[in-house]
Enzyme design. Structure first.
Site, PDB file in Angstrom:
ATOM      1  N   GLY A   1       0.914  -1.211  -0.095  1.00  0.00           N
ATOM      2  CA  GLY A   1      -0.008   0.016   0.094  1.00  0.00           C
ATOM      3  C   GLY A   1       0.807   1.239  -0.018  1.00  0.00           C
ATOM      4  O   GLY A   1       2.001   1.320  -0.516  1.00  0.00           O
ATOM      5  N   ASN A   2       0.222   2.330   0.336  1.00  0.00           N
ATOM      6  CA  ASN A   2       1.000   3.677   0.630  1.00  0.00           C
ATOM      7  C   ASN A   2       0.267   4.363   1.487  1.00  0.00           C
ATOM      8  O   ASN A   2      -0.412   4.070   2.135  1.00  0.00           O
ATOM      9  CB  ASN A   2       1.045   4.275  -0.983  1.00  0.00           C
ATOM     10  CG  ASN A   2      -0.475   4.452  -1.441  1.00  0.00           C
ATOM     11  OD1 ASN A   2      -1.148   5.206  -0.743  1.00  0.00           O
ATOM     12  ND2 ASN A   2      -0.992   3.854  -2.516  1.00  0.00           N
ATOM     13  N   ARG A   3       0.927   5.709   1.863  1.00  0.00           N
ATOM     14  CA  ARG A   3       0.352   6.583   2.784  1.00  0.00           C
ATOM     15  C   ARG A   3      -0.643   7.527   2.482  1.00  0.00           C
ATOM     16  O   ARG A   3      -0.864   8.396   3.303  1.00  0.00           O
ATOM     17  CB  ARG A   3       1.667   7.354   3.219  1.00  0.00           C
ATOM     18  CG  ARG A   3       2.769   6.386   3.702  1.00  0.00           C
ATOM     19  CD  ARG A   3       4.123   7.195   3.944  1.00  0.00           C
ATOM     20  NE  ARG A   3       3.901   8.197   5.121  1.00  0.00           N
ATOM     21  CZ  ARG A   3       4.741   9.311   5.385  1.00  0.00           C
ATOM     22  NH1 ARG A   3       5.869   9.586   4.532  1.00  0.00           N
ATOM     23  NH2 ARG A   3       4.333  10.307   6.137  1.00  0.00           N
ATOM     24  N   SER A   4      -1.380   7.269   1.415  1.00  0.00           N
ATOM     25  CA  SER A   4      -2.276   8.338   1.018  1.00  0.00           C
ATOM     26  C   SER A   4      -3.543   8.292   2.174  1.00  0.00           C
ATOM     27  O   SER A   4      -4.047   7.290   2.233  1.00  0.00           O
ATOM     28  CB  SER A   4      -2.872   8.127  -0.473  1.00  0.00           C
ATOM     29  OG  SER A   4      -3.853   9.095  -0.696  1.00  0.00           O
TER      30      SER A   4
ATOM     31  N   ALA B   1      -3.877   7.560  -4.882  1.00  0.00           N
ATOM     32  CA  ALA B   1      -2.486   7.175  -5.026  1.00  0.00           C
ATOM     33  C   ALA B   1      -2.796   5.564  -5.595  1.00  0.00           C
ATOM     34  O   ALA B   1      -3.073   4.726  -4.490  1.00  0.00           O
ATOM     35  CB  ALA B   1      -1.608   7.341  -3.708  1.00  0.00           C
TER      36      ALA B   1
END
Length: 404
Positions: free
Chosen positions: A210-213, A277
């Site tokens: 995943g990502n930090r969005s 994102a």
């Protein structure tokens, strides 16, 4: 400074009790609030409650306090009128220009933005008469937010639930922040699709890439588009934010799910803004069971495959007049990489911002450069994400005007 003056109109629906929370948010944030309920609304919440919470007298009829001419004065002096809940009856009387109680008189004398937050059973919301009344009000410049989907009275569920008071409050604050510009619903009649959050690609039943969005910029885009009169579909990937009042929210998780939802929602869209994102890669194989840690052994390498390029697909396969915008989160050579991505993706606009620790992801503020196909460039200084969202919609509106 003079406190913003808000008129809170309350219709006679079961959701009237939720307006107490909306009133509390306005008063605690420094707004001067005058509550104008309908006679039916007082069957659900009494006048004493409204007066105590607002610190102002409560009246429903034009015959009360006539020496103050309240049916004219209240509307004229307001900076915002919000009706929550707006029942089918209130919508009908407002659309018809009726003046049979204090609230409808206030609506006829208001020179400020007017927000309706409908609440009713699904059948009432979908009835042709209600839909025509809503269209009439929107055509006149009123902001009628879409009701939420969820539990209604009894065991019924469906579209018609009053949006969360926190979301209504955030929407109204955005309308107030826009000032006189809020009377210009320049996105009225447009359908826009916005993506928000970050996609997740499962490694096994408990882990993911995943990502930090956080989705905050996408939600700001949805909130400001509704405030400017647009019909908004928000495709949200793994967010934990309150639904923006008035937006139709579709929840997704993976890139594949987001791609399918956006393509379906965009069938009649005038603009698509890809603020989410989106994961560039996903595991080639998803483990059916949790990947276990084994003593003395390194884990097997994880093979990755590319995900579909949704922004490029939307840019290549679109009807004339549709504006497609994307985001570029960069850590170095921000503008150079942004211009290269704009050319590579083939979209109309690219919002380029630098990301990193305490930058963009998860924060309440942002700064960016909006790059346009053809050479235009707009720098947006550090500030609230709602401000950046407005500048993006300004750029989208310019693209529409250029092809009209």
């Amino acid at each position: 400074m003079e406190r913003p003056r808000v008129v809170l109109g309350v219709g006679g629906g079961i959701a009237a009790y939720k307006a107490c929370e909306l009133l509390r948010r306005f008063t605690e944030s420094g707004h001067e609030v005058r509550v104008v309920p309908t006679a039916s609304a007082l069957r659900f919440v009494g006048a004493a409650t409204w007066a105590a919470l607002s610190g102002a007298p409560v009246a429903t009829e034009v015959w009360e306090d006539v020496e103050e001419v309240p049916h004219v004065r209240i509307g004229r002096e307001a900076d915002l009128v919000v009706i929550a809940p707006a029942t089918a009856d209130v919508l009908a009387r407002a659309a018809g220009g009726r003046a049979d109680d204090l609230l409808t008189n206030v609506l006829l004398t208001a020179n400020c933005p007017v927000v309706f937050a409908p609440a009713m059973h699904t059948e009432m919301w979908e009835h042709p008469a209600t839909r025509e009344n809503v269209a009439t009000l929107r055509r006149r410049g009123a902001l009628v937010v879409e009701p939420a989907v969820g539990r209604l009275t009894g065991a019924d569920t469906g579209k018609g639930r009053l949006p969360d008071p926190e979301a209504i409050f955030a929407f109204c604050r955005r309308v107030l922040d826009r000032g006189p510009a809020a009377l210009d619903t320049d996105l009225a009649g447009r359908h826009v699709v916005v993506t928000a959050g970050g996609t997740r690609e499962p490694l096994d039943p408990v882990r993911f890439l995943g990502n930090r969005s956080s989705g905050k910029q996408g939600y700001a885009l949805a909130r400001t588009a509704v405030a400017r009169g647009a019909r908004v579909t928000l495709v949200a990937a793994n967010t934990v934010l309150p639904e923006p009042a008035g937006a139709d929210v579709i929840e997704v998780s993976t890139t594949g799910e987001l791609r399918e939802a956006v393509r379906k929602a965009a069938a009649d869209a005038d603009a698509v803004v890809m603020a989410a994102a989106v994961a560039d890669f996903r595991p080639a194989v998803r483990a059916e069971n949790k990947i276990k840690k084994r003593d003395g052994q390194d884990p097997e390498p994880i093979a990755l495959v590319r995900n579909p390029d949704i922004l490029a697909e939307l840019s290549a396969d679109r009807p004339a007049g549709r504006v497609v915008a994307g985001f570029a989160a960069e850590t170095e050579d921000v503008l150079a990489n942004g211009r290269a991505k704009l050319a590579r993706k083939g979209c109309d606009l690219l919002v380029v911002n630098q990301v990193g620790e305490a930058l963009a992801f998860g924060t309440e503020e942002n700064e960016a450069v909006i790059i346009e196909a053809g050479g235009g460039e707009t720098s947006v200084p550090h500030g609230p994400k709602d401000v950046l969202a407005d500048r993006i919609w300004d750029a989208v509106a310019r693209r529409w005007a250029a092809v009209s």
